[in-house]
Design a protein around this motif. Structure first.
Motif, PDB file in Angstrom:
ATOM      1  N   SER B   5      51.974  13.213 -28.742  1.00  0.00           N
ATOM      2  CA  SER B   5      50.509  13.731 -29.342  1.00  0.00           C
ATOM      3  C   SER B   5      51.130  15.164 -29.931  1.00  0.00           C
ATOM      4  O   SER B   5      52.114  15.621 -29.906  1.00  0.00           O
ATOM      5  CB  SER B   5      49.622  14.143 -28.152  1.00  0.00           C
ATOM      6  N   VAL B   6      50.292  15.529 -30.978  1.00  0.00           N
ATOM      7  CA  VAL B   6      50.585  16.777 -31.758  1.00  0.00           C
ATOM      8  C   VAL B   6      50.518  17.955 -30.768  1.00  0.00           C
ATOM      9  O   VAL B   6      51.363  18.756 -30.740  1.00  0.00           O
ATOM     10  CB  VAL B   6      49.398  17.092 -32.701  1.00  0.00           C
ATOM     11  N   ASP B   7      49.654  17.837 -29.592  1.00  0.00           N
ATOM     12  CA  ASP B   7      49.455  18.850 -28.725  1.00  0.00           C
ATOM     13  C   ASP B   7      51.121  19.141 -28.029  1.00  0.00           C
ATOM     14  O   ASP B   7      51.330  20.226 -27.848  1.00  0.00           O
ATOM     15  CB  ASP B   7      48.705  18.279 -27.616  1.00  0.00           C
ATOM     16  N   PHE B   8      51.467  17.933 -27.899  1.00  0.00           N
ATOM     17  CA  PHE B   8      52.838  18.211 -26.934  1.00  0.00           C
ATOM     18  C   PHE B   8      53.884  18.603 -28.058  1.00  0.00           C
ATOM     19  O   PHE B   8      54.734  19.396 -27.641  1.00  0.00           O
ATOM     20  CB  PHE B   8      53.399  16.815 -26.380  1.00  0.00           C
ATOM     21  N   ALA B   9      53.766  18.113 -29.428  1.00  0.00           N
ATOM     22  CA  ALA B   9      54.511  18.689 -30.349  1.00  0.00           C
ATOM     23  C   ALA B   9      54.538  20.099 -30.598  1.00  0.00           C
ATOM     24  O   ALA B   9      55.614  20.725 -30.976  1.00  0.00           O
ATOM     25  CB  ALA B   9      54.374  17.868 -31.756  1.00  0.00           C
ATOM     26  N   ILE B  10      53.533  20.740 -30.213  1.00  0.00           N
ATOM     27  CA  ILE B  10      53.207  22.094 -30.352  1.00  0.00           C
ATOM     28  C   ILE B  10      53.777  22.701 -28.942  1.00  0.00           C
ATOM     29  O   ILE B  10      54.568  23.722 -28.990  1.00  0.00           O
ATOM     30  CB  ILE B  10      51.851  22.670 -30.689  1.00  0.00           C
ATOM     31  N   PHE B  11      53.289  22.301 -27.905  1.00  0.00           N
ATOM     32  CA  PHE B  11      53.627  22.706 -26.480  1.00  0.00           C
ATOM     33  C   PHE B  11      55.135  22.908 -26.136  1.00  0.00           C
ATOM     34  O   PHE B  11      55.635  23.841 -25.938  1.00  0.00           O
ATOM     35  CB  PHE B  11      52.648  21.866 -25.460  1.00  0.00           C
ATOM     36  N   PHE B  12      55.521  21.722 -26.244  1.00  0.00           N
ATOM     37  CA  PHE B  12      57.048  21.981 -25.893  1.00  0.00           C
ATOM     38  C   PHE B  12      57.990  22.930 -26.742  1.00  0.00           C
ATOM     39  O   PHE B  12      58.752  23.157 -25.774  1.00  0.00           O
ATOM     40  CB  PHE B  12      57.449  20.276 -26.031  1.00  0.00           C
ATOM     41  N   PRO B  13      58.073  22.783 -27.792  1.00  0.00           N
ATOM     42  CA  PRO B  13      58.874  23.734 -28.515  1.00  0.00           C
ATOM     43  C   PRO B  13      58.726  25.108 -28.072  1.00  0.00           C
ATOM     44  O   PRO B  13      59.520  25.799 -27.734  1.00  0.00           O
ATOM     45  CB  PRO B  13      58.559  23.663 -29.931  1.00  0.00           C
ATOM     46  N   ILE B  14      57.138  25.400 -27.727  1.00  0.00           N
ATOM     47  CA  ILE B  14      56.850  26.677 -27.392  1.00  0.00           C
ATOM     48  C   ILE B  14      57.774  27.018 -25.724  1.00  0.00           C
ATOM     49  O   ILE B  14      58.061  28.042 -25.493  1.00  0.00           O
ATOM     50  CB  ILE B  14      55.424  27.053 -27.296  1.00  0.00           C
ATOM     51  N   VAL B  15      57.314  25.909 -24.875  1.00  0.00           N
ATOM     52  CA  VAL B  15      57.925  26.131 -23.654  1.00  0.00           C
ATOM     53  C   VAL B  15      59.592  26.123 -23.675  1.00  0.00           C
ATOM     54  O   VAL B  15      60.017  27.017 -23.030  1.00  0.00           O
ATOM     55  CB  VAL B  15      57.393  24.922 -22.692  1.00  0.00           C
ATOM     56  N   PHE B  16      60.040  25.486 -24.534  1.00  0.00           N
ATOM     57  CA  PHE B  16      61.456  25.305 -24.669  1.00  0.00           C
ATOM     58  C   PHE B  16      62.091  26.842 -24.913  1.00  0.00           C
ATOM     59  O   PHE B  16      62.860  27.290 -24.300  1.00  0.00           O
ATOM     60  CB  PHE B  16      62.000  24.335 -25.911  1.00  0.00           C
TER      61      PHE B  16
END
Lengths: 522, 489
Positions: B5-16
């Motif tokens: 999802s787009v949500d994860f595409a935004i979420f994961f790089p931030i968390v990373f």
């Protein structure tokens, strides 16, 4: 770590660049794209600009209307277009004074154009196809918010991505193909749909005559139902801006079977009617003239859209309405009413001088041998030889004639600043024919001759108006059926074989709608 | 939050990025993991976070108490408390309605109508996965195979670790928990291979699984409309759908964890190349198979209590495994089919080998491999019908319709009425072929190592190809097909 971030960033940039490059090769809706581009680039004034959805494209027989009213139309409609998008296209368009139509802005109007939600994916995709054309506009972002969630982001971002998604295949095309709709009109109207309602569809709407009869009365008796505040706002925005800019605005509801049946929309139809009336805006709902137009199941492609026959039937009524509303003289009367009356007996495979006008309107259906044709605008087509080594010409279908009479064929062509020659032939049963070749740079007849049983061949060339010449050839004919052939030729070609192989792949610009073939007196 | 999802595409790089910024401070890093994991889970429904928190808290406390308890009776009692609470949640949310329906049906057989209505219970996403993960922690402590942790933050992070929280792999505390105690150094190659795994997972999920789902849903949701090759085609496509869906989740989970320096266990190993059902289960959902082996099969006696008890234990494990997947008779039958075939394979092992040797059908030759793989794949596919069918009746309708001869659809446009047009079917076929070829190659040569040794330009072309195949040919958006199948288990 830094190395990783730099490389990631680089990868993202390359991805975006490649996507954007590939986006430039793919567009969703060529009809809209083509016309917006044409309108903005050419800045060529036109008489009518049409806005709206698929009803706009498939209902209005613009070539007929234009040839009758001597006007020029362009269509900025797209499939299933929501009125908010229509408003945005209008907003973009209104910014540029050069683009204002000389006569009127015509917008299709139906309650379903204001529907707030449609969960079906294809509907969103179709909005995107229109949205693509607003990419430089401030309206782009407000519309994205209106129709899509951020979850659609990859698709909104790139046409390439959308191109490979579940968009209805008939809407998708690349920019170098014009195969989406058959018989597409150069100005964005879709007039060549032949399919009719099937048996079960006809069965489903069996009692249509009572709906046709009661439509106007039902709307009059129904309580008004307001559109949403935003819908009214955008509608009034269009009206007020047109008034302030001095643009004549006309709203039209084309006929559709669904409109007769959706009683739930009657209140909104009444509201729209009253709203436009109170704002003194010209409006016609052709559903009220269903019977008068003579529309039947045979005239519809589905429950919403007219087919080829339907838009032909509607055309004279459109002409009358526009002529009356705008006080335009019907300059070139091609007997639209009789064409409708003759509907049942017309056979499209056989052409006579009475229905030739109809055939002329369908230049895309003319026979083409060794020719590449390209519409330059709604009047002019460039016809070019696609090879030097073979015969090249365009031709009409068989036209019924009276044997022994004199017939004249004439065609308008664009005056050329370079050397250009056009050949014109009236052809009976081989070798019966008359050939003429015209020098369209120097406005000269280079030669005329008859062959076989044709006699009394004559040709002349004259300037019609600025840059336009008329080439005419006439002859006493033999036989019952004739064809008119024309095409680019060379000074080196002999007169009787002007269409044969030549030294260059030359081109000429003709106005196919100007083709006249008629019997002339001795 | 869905991986695709787009949500994860935004979420994961931030968390990373935050993760590696905080990586030097263990506490901050683990707090970030915990917060990110709860956000990841709460994105779906924050109310059910309480279940994870309760489950984590119970096992953290009970684990310590078991370790400290001196008598075996007390240890057992404490273990029972953990089991009751954890399995209680699982049973309530997952099986209540199944049992209510079963009671109603059972009484109806005797002509009695029970006036009970099914409850409106939402199944919390991933409850079966994290319940099994926390249970393994407590059971291992009970067995003295693991010491309880004193680090609550690490333990809570271990239970809720977002890459594998909702669909596994089901990790053991002994493997994953210690990784929360140590600092991880940024390892360029690990991060790169992690992202490659994420990319490969997205390819399987978005290009294959979600596309195959369109045909599968069409046929399985309208069993009366289809027969013969349509059903066979949909079943084969479901086999690829579920494999690509589930293994994709595992790949993304393993990849995402790897980018942050964590190592998760392998969950799939080219299962459709298995030459027997026994081998299939060594390659399919490995983390669950080994969990059942360690915590159900062995406690039941494993293979140490005689031939027939072994068969019974195996069969029980697979029936339970079926029920773990879902509270429905179809899952039970699916488990039973696998259990039955495994028992059959075990019981006839010697005799079969003799026969195969006699006729020269050797499993080390290509023809033998192909034959056994095809047989295994056919059995797996047959069982998948029960797994996928919404009801037993639907499964039977589909199975009965298979013998219909309608090969004609391959020569007409009917094939394209299953939901995918010619273009989409070509993409799907090519993608499946690509997947199988990559798996064959990967079994002989590690593709990641192979890629690492290639020229920079080639590597980047591969990266870009993966990105473009996913974004251009992927099926994505808010729809039924984009959900991961194993979320429901």
């Amino acid at each position: 770590m830094l190395k990783f971030y730099i490389k990631s960033l680089l990868l993202i940039i390359i991805t975006v660049v490649i996507l954007k490059v590939s986006d430039s090769f793919i567009i969703h809706d060529e009809l809209l794209h083509y016309n917006i581009e044409k309108l903005y680039k050419e800045k060529d004034s036109c008489d009518f600009v049409y806005l709206g959805n698929s009803l706009t494209r498939r209902s209005y027989n613009a070539p007929y209307i234009d040839s009758t009213l001597n006007t020029k139309s362009i269509c900025l409609a797209s499939e299933a277009q929501h009125f908010y998008l229509t408003n945005s296209i209008f907003e973009d368009f209104i910014e540029n004074k050069n683009l204002y139509p000389n006569k009127a802005l015509i917008i299709t109007l139906s309650p379903w154009q204001f529907k707030v939600l449609n969960e079906q994916k294809w509907w969103h995709f179709l909005q995107m196809s229109a949205l693509d054309e607003l990419s430089i506009s401030k309206n782009y972002f407000s519309n994205i918010k209106e129709f899509y969630s951020y979850k659609d982001l990859p698709k909104i971002f790139s046409t390439t991505i959308r191109f490979h998604s579940e968009i209805p295949s008939q809407i998708v095309q690349t920019s170098n193909k014009m195969k989406v709709f058959n018989n597409i009109d150069p100005n964005g109207f879709v007039l060549g749909i032949n399919s009719k309602l099937n048996k079960s569809q006809r069965e489903e709407k069996k009692g249509i005559s009572s709906y046709i009869d009661s439509y106007t009365k039902s709307i009059a008796e129904t309580e008004q139902k307001e559109l949403s505040d935003k819908s009214v706002e955008v509608l009034l925005n269009v009206i007020e801006k047109c008034k302030s800019k001095g643009i004549k605005l006309i709203f039209i509801t084309p006929p559709s079977i669904d409109a007769l049946y959706y009683s739930g929309e009657f209140g909104q139809r009444k509201f729209i009617k009253e709203l436009l009336k109170s704002n003194s805006v010209s409006y016609i709902d052709f559903n009220e003239k269903f019977k008068e137009i003579g529309l039947t199941f045979d005239d519809f492609n589905d429950f919403a859209h007219l087919n080829k026959e339907g838009n032909r039937k509607l055309a004279p009524f459109m002409v009358d309405f526009l002529a009356e509303t705008l006080d335009i003289e019907i300059k070139k009367n091609i007997e639209p009413k009789s064409e409708v009356i003759d509907e049942g007996v017309l056979d499209t495979t056989i052409i006579n001088t009475n229905n030739l006008a109809k055939h002329v309107l369908e230049f895309n259906k003319w026979g083409k041998v060794g020719i590449v044709s390209k519409w330059l605008n709604n009047q002019e087509v460039q016809i070019k030889r696609d090879a030097k080594v073979k015969s090249s010409f365009v031709h009409t279908g068989d036209i019924l004639v009276e044997e022994g009479e004199i017939y004249e064929a004439s065609i308008k062509a664009k005056l050329s600043s370079k050397d250009a020659y056009i050949g014109l032939r009236i052809l009976g049963k081989y070798p019966d024919r008359v050939d003429a070749v015209f020098d369209i740079k120097n406005q000269k007849v280079l030669g005329v001759n008859t062959y076989g049983n044709f006699t009394s061949g004559e040709a002349n060339i004259e300037l019609s108006k600025k840059n336009i010449i008329v080439c005419k050839v006439k002859s006493r004919v033999k036989g019952e059926k004739l064809k008119v052939l024309l095409g680019p030729t060379s000074i080196l070609n002999k007169l009787p074989s002007w269409e044969a192989q030549t030294d260059i792949k030359n081109a000429v610009t003709i106005l196919p709608l100007s083709l006249v073939f008629k019997k002339v007196n001795d | 939050m869905l991986f695709n999802s787009v949500d994860f595409a935004i979420f994961f790089p931030i968390v990373f990025v935050l993760y590696w910024l905080l990586s030097r401070n263990l506490t901050s890093r683990n707090i970030l993991i915990l917060v990110a994991s709860y956000l990841f889970y709460g994105w779906w429904d924050y109310r059910f976070l309480s279940l994870i928190i309760i489950s984590s808290l119970v096992d953290f406390v009970v684990g310590k108490m078991i370790y400290k308890a001196e008598s075996k009776k007390n240890k057992k009692l404490l273990l029972c408390i953990s089991l009751i609470i954890n399995l209680g949640f699982l049973f309530y949310f997952k099986y209540t309605n199944f049992f209510i329906d079963s009671f109603i049906n059972a009484f109806a057989l005797f002509g009695k109508e029970l006036n009970i209505t099914a409850l409106n219970i939402i199944l919390p996403v991933g409850i079966s996965f994290y319940t099994f993960q926390t249970l393994s922690y407590t059971i291992d402590i009970y067995r003295n195979q693991l010491k309880p942790t004193n680090d609550a933050l690490s333990f809570f992070s271990f239970v809720a670790f977002f890459p594998q929280l909702v669909a596994g792999p089901i990790e053991r505390a002994s493997h994953l928990l210690p990784q929360f105690y140590v600092k991880h150094k940024f390892n360029y190659n690990n991060v790169k291979t992690g992202f490659l795994l994420i990319g490969f997972g997205l390819f399987k999920k978005m290009v294959i699984a979600d596309r195959a789902a369109i045909v599968v849903n069409q046929v399985f949701n309208n069993p009366e409309l289809y027969s013969g090759v349509e059903v066979v085609l949909a079943t084969i496509l479901f086999a690829f759908q579920i494999y690509c869906d589930f293994s994709a989740y595992s790949d993304i989970a393993i990849g995402a964890a790897r980018t942050m320096g964590f190592d998760l266990m392998k969950n799939f190993d080219s299962p459709y190349f298995s030459k027997s059902i026994t081998e299939f289960w060594r390659r399919w959902h490995i983390s669950l198979s080994t969990w059942f082996r360690d915590y159900v099969y062995i406690p039941l006696g494993g293979s140490k209590k005689g031939k027939y008890k072994t068969y019974a234990n195996l069969f029980i494990v697979f029936v339970v495994s079926g029920l773990w997947h879902g509270a429905a008779a179809t899952f039970l039958i699916w488990g039973a089919i696998h259990g039955f075939i495994i028992v059959l394979e075990k019981a006839t092992n010697k005799e079969r080998k003799k026969i195969y040797n006699k006729i020269g059908l050797l499993s080390n030759k290509f023809s033998g491999k192909l034959f056994f793989s095809m047989i295994t794949f056919s059995i797996v596919c047959f069982a998948w019908i029960f797994f996928r069918a919404p009801s037993f009746d639907t499964a039977m309708t589909l199975i009965k319709s298979i013998p219909t001869n309608n090969f004609i659809i391959f020569f007409t446009d009917d094939l394209y009425k299953l939901g995918l047009d010619r273009y989409q079917l070509v993409i799907l076929t090519l993608a499946i072929i690509t997947l199988l070829m990559l798996e064959i190659i990967n079994r002989r040569k590690n593709l990641v190592v192979f890629l690492k040794n290639q020229l920079f330009v080639f590597r980047w072309m591969v990266y870009l190809s993966i990105i473009f195949i996913i974004i251009v040919f992927g099926v994505y958006g808010d729809n039924d097909t984009s959900q991961f199948i194993y979320f429901q288990f």
